[in-house]
Scaffold this motif. Sequence first.
Motif: not given
Length: 379
Positions: A271-277, A296-298, A303-310
């Motif tokens: 996925g694209y997002d989430g906590p970095v500790l 990129l998504a909530r 929506e974390q599994l959507l592609r396209g930014i590349g």
Amino acid sequence: MHVPVRVGVIGCGNIFSRYATGMSRFPGLELVAVADVDAARAHVAAAETGAAACTVDGLLGRTDVEVVVNITPPTAHAAVSEQALAAGKHLYVEKPLADTTAAARATLAEADRRGLMLGAAPDTFLGSAGQTARAAIDAGAIGEPVGATAFVTHSQAETWHPDPTFLFQPGGGPALDMGPYYLTALVNCLGPVSAVYGASRIGAPQRTVTAPGRLVDRIDVAVPTHTAATLTFASGALATVMMSFDVWDHHLPFIEIYGTEGTLSLPDPNGYDGPVLLRRHGDPQWAELPPAVPPLARPGTDEQLLRGIGVADLAAALRDGRPHHATAGLAFHVLDALESIGVSAGTGAPVELASTCERPEPVDGTYGAEALKTLETHP
């Protein structure tokens, strides 16, 4: 304002909707045509998106297609890429770039010979998690990076994919299927790999498929499904990596990076997002770092599994001359590292990599802002 880059997608299978929906978030992209060797699948995809349904040759012959997105099965990547480049199209390829480094090297050479742009997945390091971790390392938050661990555990594809046979045949396995996400995340944070040492084995020799609507009941396994490796980076950092389709349950992290002054813990690089500790030596507890760029998504949604930014990254480089991050050179180096782990596992000896790559430049967050704005307008 630039005219959107017009895109044609070849491959309308299991992940097509992730790309089609994901690309729709970016105003710089316009999906105009889709193709598949199965004409019925192409027509379903066309009906879902409003794009034109084509044969592969028909799509490649369209003058309004500037960029081809190749999301065919891994063993078909090289052949379809060759066709697209021969047709004069810029190209973005789903991971892996090809099923062997020899085939991938030919793809790179052909794109270079024709002066065409070539990008490749994975692009998840461009999300807020990858960029936040990168920024923390660059700022010295953990001191000098010394080591890392990465654990690729079971995707349980037998339970949700109607025909995951390709995952257990040459060109598949946990290394080529999920490994690119993890190794790309590590290269983004630590730079290129210089040498690898690996061991691998097959777990269960036959897999039972339980997915609803399955097309097969059982799969004979032909590739290693559990791999352990040590990676040496050119920077001097060392990483321990496990890639497995045999670990169903665990208490393992996704990726951790250890430095002389602290530790970073990264979320799932699929996925694209989430906590970095971050936890610096002496800190009483972990602290969640603020995102370096907009998500990129909530977080926590599909929506974390959507592609396209590349693809948007390649389009911005094509239209605006902005830096290209999800490059084929990066994808090739990651594939070389993964293939070399397999070679090492077969010979019992470490392998020094012949390839290297540039550590991708940080992103400015424009893509995340565009995606969030689109989501707020069309929830």
